[in-house]
Design a protein around this motif. Sequence first.
Motif, PDB file in Angstrom:
ATOM      1  N   GLY A 157       0.793  -1.229   0.000  1.00 12.90           N
ATOM      2  CA  GLY A 157       0.000   0.000   0.000  1.00 12.90           C
ATOM      3  C   GLY A 157       0.824   1.277   0.000  1.00 12.90           C
ATOM      4  N   ILE A 158       2.148   1.141   0.017  1.00 11.31           N
ATOM      5  CA  ILE A 158       3.018   2.329  -0.005  1.00 11.31           C
ATOM      6  C   ILE A 158       3.069   2.858  -1.437  1.00 11.31           C
ATOM      7  CG2 ILE A 158       5.393   3.153   0.335  1.00 11.31           C
ATOM      8  CD1 ILE A 158       5.581   0.901   2.518  1.00 11.31           C
ATOM      9  N   LYS A 159       2.873   4.165  -1.592  1.00 11.46           N
ATOM     10  CA  LYS A 159       2.648   4.711  -2.922  1.00 11.46           C
ATOM     11  C   LYS A 159       3.792   5.553  -3.468  1.00 11.46           C
ATOM     12  CE  LYS A 159      -2.188   4.328  -1.966  1.00 11.46           C
ATOM     13  NZ  LYS A 159      -1.909   3.619  -0.686  1.00 11.46           N
ATOM     14  N   ALA A 160       4.830   5.737  -2.674  1.00  3.33           N
ATOM     15  CA  ALA A 160       5.955   6.543  -3.171  1.00  3.33           C
ATOM     16  C   ALA A 160       7.281   6.002  -2.656  1.00  3.33           C
ATOM     17  CB  ALA A 160       5.791   8.000  -2.762  1.00  3.33           C
ATOM     18  N   VAL A 161       8.270   6.016  -3.525  1.00  2.00           N
ATOM     19  CA  VAL A 161       9.640   5.685  -3.111  1.00  2.00           C
ATOM     20  C   VAL A 161      10.553   6.850  -3.455  1.00  2.00           C
ATOM     21  CG1 VAL A 161       9.464   3.170  -3.195  1.00  2.00           C
ATOM     22  CG2 VAL A 161       9.995   4.417  -5.300  1.00  2.00           C
ATOM     23  N   LEU A 162      11.543   7.059  -2.594  1.00  4.80           N
ATOM     24  CA  LEU A 162      12.565   8.103  -2.793  1.00  4.80           C
ATOM     25  C   LEU A 162      13.861   7.388  -3.135  1.00  4.80           C
ATOM     26  CD1 LEU A 162      10.648  10.046  -1.198  1.00  4.80           C
ATOM     27  CD2 LEU A 162      12.641  10.779   0.048  1.00  4.80           C
ATOM     28  N   ILE A 163      14.418   7.722  -4.284  1.00  2.55           N
ATOM     29  CA  ILE A 163      15.558   6.947  -4.771  1.00  2.55           C
ATOM     30  C   ILE A 163      16.897   7.654  -4.537  1.00  2.55           C
ATOM     31  CG2 ILE A 163      16.505   5.802  -6.808  1.00  2.55           C
ATOM     32  CD1 ILE A 163      13.871   4.745  -5.959  1.00  2.55           C
ATOM     33  N   PHE A 164      17.829   6.885  -3.950  1.00  4.78           N
ATOM     34  CA  PHE A 164      19.203   7.366  -3.730  1.00  4.78           C
ATOM     35  C   PHE A 164      20.164   6.341  -4.314  1.00  4.78           C
ATOM     36  CE2 PHE A 164      16.548   8.999  -0.339  1.00  4.78           C
ATOM     37  CZ  PHE A 164      16.873  10.352  -0.328  1.00  4.78           C
TER      38      PHE A 164
END
Length: 324
Positions: free
Chosen positions: A71-78
């Motif tokens: 259900g997680i709708k966003a990822v932050l990419i590093f």
Amino acid sequence: MYPNQRNRRLRQSPAIRALVSESQLTVNDLMLPLFICEGTQVKESIDAMPGCFRLSLDLLKEEVKTVWSMGIKAVLIFVKVADNLKDNHGTEAINPAGLMQRAVREIKSTVPEMVVMTDVALDPYSSYGHDGIVEHNKILNDPTIEVLAQMALSHAQAGADFVAPSDMMDGRVLKIRTTLEEAGFLDTGIMSYSAKYASAFYGPFREALDSAPGFGDKQTYQMDSANRLEAINETLRDIEEGADIVMIKPGLAYLDIVREIRDNIDAPIAVYQVSGEYAMLKAAAEKGWLDHDAVMVEQLLAFKRAGANLIATYHAKEAAQLIS
Ligand code: PBG
């Protein structure tokens, strides 16, 4: 006044407490930061961040499917950049075939609905470990924002939904917004790290990306922890320049700033519960000194109560599991 008012009446059962609850934590509030590295079948642990890993692209795809199913709708990419690709101008940051650009394409082709947010800053690409171009031990502002805008554009071209400048150079949001507009990326959002403090809580993250500054510190661009009004000013300027979402970072030690900004602006506010915050709880829980899940939820709820709409947290998966 007592006895006309008895505050405990509203606390006497779980049902009544739920009815009068002022803040809710839901999976829609959560964004998960992810660390990416080169290779295949690579899953490297990060000492001070138990439960977090650097993943190669093949494993990243599986991870993103799992994360979306929770259900997680966003990822932050590093991304972790190889030493031989680092230079003073962050040249690799704008490589269309760079790790970040490939990661975005992989995620969007695997889970197109996932909101992909990319970190825009030079530090992982910089031979100096700084967020900008260095000259005579100074971090140059205007030449840096030129590179950041090209970097943001290449992320948009790769398919990023949001670019997230975390560098704290002046004018970068305007430069990025203008560059995206001119290139026709009208729908690419900007989540700006607006009030980002020069904080010692970023230690474990810099270990994860091998991105610690080679000389000096970041106090000429990140904010002084002593300041409050400056945070409002920074945030208002970012909104004028075209930020869609603004961010306060770190989280727990800056809850007053979250509230202050909530009272001053109408845009969505994100808060970043950073690596050092995560590490503190993991370490205390490992020793049996704190109840991990209870403290985690209490902290995440505190961000909501302070006025945040979105929370970037390394606990996102654990929290999603616990709430559902
Ligand atoms: C890079 C960047 C940092 C973080 C997010 N983006 C490190 C820094 O500014 O030195 C820190 C995140 C964390 O500690 O979890 N500009």
